[in-house]
Design a protein around this motif. Sequence first.
Motif, PDB file in Angstrom:
ATOM      1  N   MET A  58       0.990  -1.142   0.155  1.00 30.00           N
ATOM      2  CA  MET A  58       0.083   0.049  -0.101  1.00 30.00           C
ATOM      3  C   MET A  58       0.862   1.357   0.139  1.00 30.00           C
ATOM      4  SD  MET A  58      -0.495   1.506   3.725  1.00 30.00           S
ATOM      5  CE  MET A  58      -0.838   2.877   2.900  1.00 30.00           C
ATOM      6  N   GLY A  59       0.160   2.466  -0.342  1.00 29.23           N
ATOM      7  CA  GLY A  59       0.790   3.504  -0.534  1.00 29.23           C
ATOM      8  C   GLY A  59       0.213   4.539  -1.369  1.00 29.23           C
ATOM      9  N   VAL A  60       1.162   5.667  -1.603  1.00 29.59           N
ATOM     10  CA  VAL A  60       0.386   6.497  -2.522  1.00 29.59           C
ATOM     11  C   VAL A  60       0.404   6.307  -3.904  1.00 29.59           C
ATOM     12  CG1 VAL A  60       0.302   8.585  -0.931  1.00 29.59           C
ATOM     13  CG2 VAL A  60       2.316   8.249  -2.345  1.00 29.59           C
ATOM     14  N   SER A  61      -0.138   6.689  -4.862  1.00 29.20           N
ATOM     15  CA  SER A  61       0.209   6.657  -6.206  1.00 29.20           C
ATOM     16  C   SER A  61       1.434   6.946  -6.766  1.00 29.20           C
ATOM     17  CB  SER A  61      -0.890   7.272  -7.030  1.00 29.20           C
ATOM     18  OG  SER A  61      -0.835   7.066  -8.312  1.00 29.20           O
ATOM     19  N   GLY A  62       2.136   6.098  -7.202  1.00 27.29           N
ATOM     20  CA  GLY A  62       3.630   6.478  -7.879  1.00 27.29           C
ATOM     21  C   GLY A  62       4.526   6.168  -6.900  1.00 27.29           C
ATOM     22  N   SER A  63       4.234   5.511  -5.677  1.00 28.67           N
ATOM     23  CA  SER A  63       5.359   4.882  -4.777  1.00 28.67           C
ATOM     24  C   SER A  63       5.991   3.676  -5.234  1.00 28.67           C
ATOM     25  CB  SER A  63       4.600   4.646  -3.343  1.00 28.67           C
ATOM     26  OG  SER A  63       3.748   3.881  -3.252  1.00 28.67           O
ATOM     27  N   GLY A  64       5.587   2.965  -6.223  1.00 28.49           N
ATOM     28  CA  GLY A  64       6.291   2.066  -6.998  1.00 28.49           C
ATOM     29  C   GLY A  64       5.460   0.597  -6.445  1.00 28.49           C
ATOM     30  N   LYS A  65       4.217   0.764  -6.062  1.00 24.26           N
ATOM     31  CA  LYS A  65       3.533  -0.449  -5.507  1.00 24.26           C
ATOM     32  C   LYS A  65       3.480  -1.616  -6.768  1.00 24.26           C
ATOM     33  CE  LYS A  65      -0.285   1.640  -4.652  1.00 24.26           C
ATOM     34  NZ  LYS A  65       0.038   3.174  -5.188  1.00 24.26           N
ATOM     35  N   SER A  66       3.170  -1.292  -7.649  1.00 29.15           N
ATOM     36  CA  SER A  66       2.782  -2.344  -8.888  1.00 29.15           C
ATOM     37  C   SER A  66       4.200  -2.940  -9.252  1.00 29.15           C
ATOM     38  CB  SER A  66       2.352  -1.808  -9.985  1.00 29.15           C
ATOM     39  OG  SER A  66       0.904  -1.178  -9.623  1.00 29.15           O
ATOM     40  N   THR A  67       5.129  -2.429  -9.264  1.00 23.79           N
ATOM     41  CA  THR A  67       6.454  -3.023  -9.645  1.00 23.79           C
ATOM     42  C   THR A  67       7.002  -3.806  -8.360  1.00 23.79           C
ATOM     43  OG1 THR A  67       6.910  -0.938 -11.080  1.00 23.79           O
ATOM     44  CG2 THR A  67       8.993  -2.438 -10.423  1.00 23.79           C
ATOM     45  N   TYR A  68       6.999  -3.267  -7.192  1.00 22.27           N
ATOM     46  CA  TYR A  68       7.321  -3.731  -6.067  1.00 22.27           C
ATOM     47  C   TYR A  68       6.484  -5.022  -5.677  1.00 22.27           C
ATOM     48  CZ  TYR A  68       7.313  -4.370  -0.861  1.00 22.27           C
ATOM     49  OH  TYR A  68       7.227  -4.882   0.267  1.00 22.27           O
ATOM     50  N   ALA A  69       5.166  -4.870  -6.105  1.00 18.77           N
ATOM     51  CA  ALA A  69       4.385  -6.059  -5.775  1.00 18.77           C
ATOM     52  C   ALA A  69       4.465  -7.254  -6.746  1.00 18.77           C
ATOM     53  CB  ALA A  69       2.824  -5.734  -5.601  1.00 18.77           C
ATOM     54  N   GLN A  70       4.543  -6.895  -7.994  1.00 19.94           N
ATOM     55  CA  GLN A  70       4.834  -8.015  -9.036  1.00 19.94           C
ATOM     56  C   GLN A  70       6.042  -8.730  -8.678  1.00 19.94           C
ATOM     57  OE1 GLN A  70       4.598  -5.478 -12.635  1.00 19.94           O
ATOM     58  NE2 GLN A  70       2.587  -6.145 -12.973  1.00 19.94           N
ATOM     59  N   ARG A  71       7.236  -8.086  -8.250  1.00 18.41           N
ATOM     60  CA  ARG A  71       8.467  -8.585  -8.187  1.00 18.41           C
ATOM     61  C   ARG A  71       8.371  -9.555  -6.876  1.00 18.41           C
ATOM     62  NH1 ARG A  71      13.374  -5.825  -9.469  1.00 18.41           N
ATOM     63  NH2 ARG A  71      14.446  -7.420  -8.380  1.00 18.41           N
ATOM     64  N   LEU A  72       7.819  -8.865  -5.741  1.00 20.04           N
ATOM     65  CA  LEU A  72       7.609  -9.816  -4.532  1.00 20.04           C
ATOM     66  C   LEU A  72       6.638 -10.907  -4.717  1.00 20.04           C
ATOM     67  CD1 LEU A  72       8.012 -10.046  -1.538  1.00 20.04           C
ATOM     68  CD2 LEU A  72       5.966  -8.502  -1.357  1.00 20.04           C
ATOM     69  N   ALA A  73       5.800 -10.869  -5.510  1.00 17.65           N
ATOM     70  CA  ALA A  73       4.703 -11.917  -5.956  1.00 17.65           C
ATOM     71  C   ALA A  73       5.715 -13.187  -6.530  1.00 17.65           C
ATOM     72  CB  ALA A  73       3.557 -11.679  -6.638  1.00 17.65           C
ATOM     73  N   GLN A  74       6.268 -12.609  -7.677  1.00 23.51           N
ATOM     74  CA  GLN A  74       7.343 -13.581  -8.637  1.00 23.51           C
ATOM     75  C   GLN A  74       8.132 -14.086  -7.544  1.00 23.51           C
ATOM     76  OE1 GLN A  74       9.720 -11.479 -11.404  1.00 23.51           O
ATOM     77  NE2 GLN A  74       9.622 -13.243 -12.685  1.00 23.51           N
ATOM     78  N   HIS A  75       8.904 -13.391  -6.659  1.00 22.10           N
ATOM     79  CA  HIS A  75      10.019 -14.107  -5.785  1.00 22.10           C
ATOM     80  C   HIS A  75       9.462 -15.153  -4.831  1.00 22.10           C
ATOM     81  CE1 HIS A  75      13.581 -14.350  -3.679  1.00 22.10           C
ATOM     82  NE2 HIS A  75      13.063 -14.331  -2.455  1.00 22.10           N
ATOM     83  N   CYS A  76       8.237 -14.716  -4.465  1.00 23.41           N
ATOM     84  CA  CYS A  76       7.439 -15.689  -3.433  1.00 23.41           C
ATOM     85  C   CYS A  76       6.549 -16.639  -4.180  1.00 23.41           C
ATOM     86  CB  CYS A  76       6.530 -14.894  -2.436  1.00 23.41           C
ATOM     87  SG  CYS A  76       7.754 -13.702  -1.488  1.00 23.41           S
ATOM     88  N   GLN A  77       6.581 -16.752  -5.308  1.00 22.96           N
ATOM     89  CA  GLN A  77       5.504 -17.695  -6.235  1.00 22.96           C
ATOM     90  C   GLN A  77       4.234 -17.517  -5.738  1.00 22.96           C
ATOM     91  OE1 GLN A  77       7.520 -21.485  -5.764  1.00 22.96           O
ATOM     92  NE2 GLN A  77       9.172 -20.881  -7.573  1.00 22.96           N
ATOM     93  N   ALA A  78       3.860 -16.316  -5.628  1.00 23.52           N
ATOM     94  CA  ALA A  78       2.262 -15.749  -5.080  1.00 23.52           C
ATOM     95  C   ALA A  78       1.911 -15.201  -6.304  1.00 23.52           C
ATOM     96  CB  ALA A  78       2.354 -15.074  -3.969  1.00 23.52           C
ATOM     97  N   LYS A  79       0.359 -15.143  -6.486  1.00 22.53           N
ATOM     98  CA  LYS A  79      -0.470 -14.763  -7.002  1.00 22.53           C
ATOM     99  C   LYS A  79      -0.282 -13.108  -6.988  1.00 22.53           C
ATOM    100  CE  LYS A  79      -4.181 -16.778  -8.134  1.00 22.53           C
ATOM    101  NZ  LYS A  79      -5.503 -17.290  -8.310  1.00 22.53           N
TER     102      LYS A  79
END
Length: 161
Positions: free
Chosen positions: A1-22
């Motif tokens: 979570m965070g304000v728009s532009g904080s990098g949430k999508s990029t961060y979350a995609q990479r984290l999900a990929q790393h953790c093999q999560a949806k």
Amino acid sequence: MGVSGSGKSTYAQRLAQHCQAKFIDGDDLHPRANIDKMTAGTPLTDQDRKEWLTRINDAVYSLQHKNESGVIVCSALKQAYREQIRLNNQPLLLLYLKADKLLIEKRLTERQGHFMKSSMLASQFATLESPEAEALTITVSADLPTGEQIQVTLEAIAKLT
């Protein structure tokens, strides 16, 4: 979570990929009226967010019900929004990308193809209620490179378990 532009999508995609999560992008769960409103540069009201938060809550429930791991990215700027997402769900971990206004302003002016406009930045920071004191919350600096953010996150998760 965070304000728009904080990098949430990029961060979350990479984290999900790393953790093999949806990975689920909360922006994809907005009703059409919300997208139209934001595209026009109009900040959403709490009433506008109700259906969106219900959809995110349902996505969390679905993941938990299927015993799946997932990373859902959304702004969740107010404590009440986070409570709505958590409502009737098992405890979930909140990852907060903390950023200062100057960094976000720079990112939003450079960003192309997103319905969130830089003119709405002030409303994002005005709405933000820091979750840092809330249980099961990990704060990560938005100005770190994504790889370092993931490392900080994984180290913090390891301390929780």
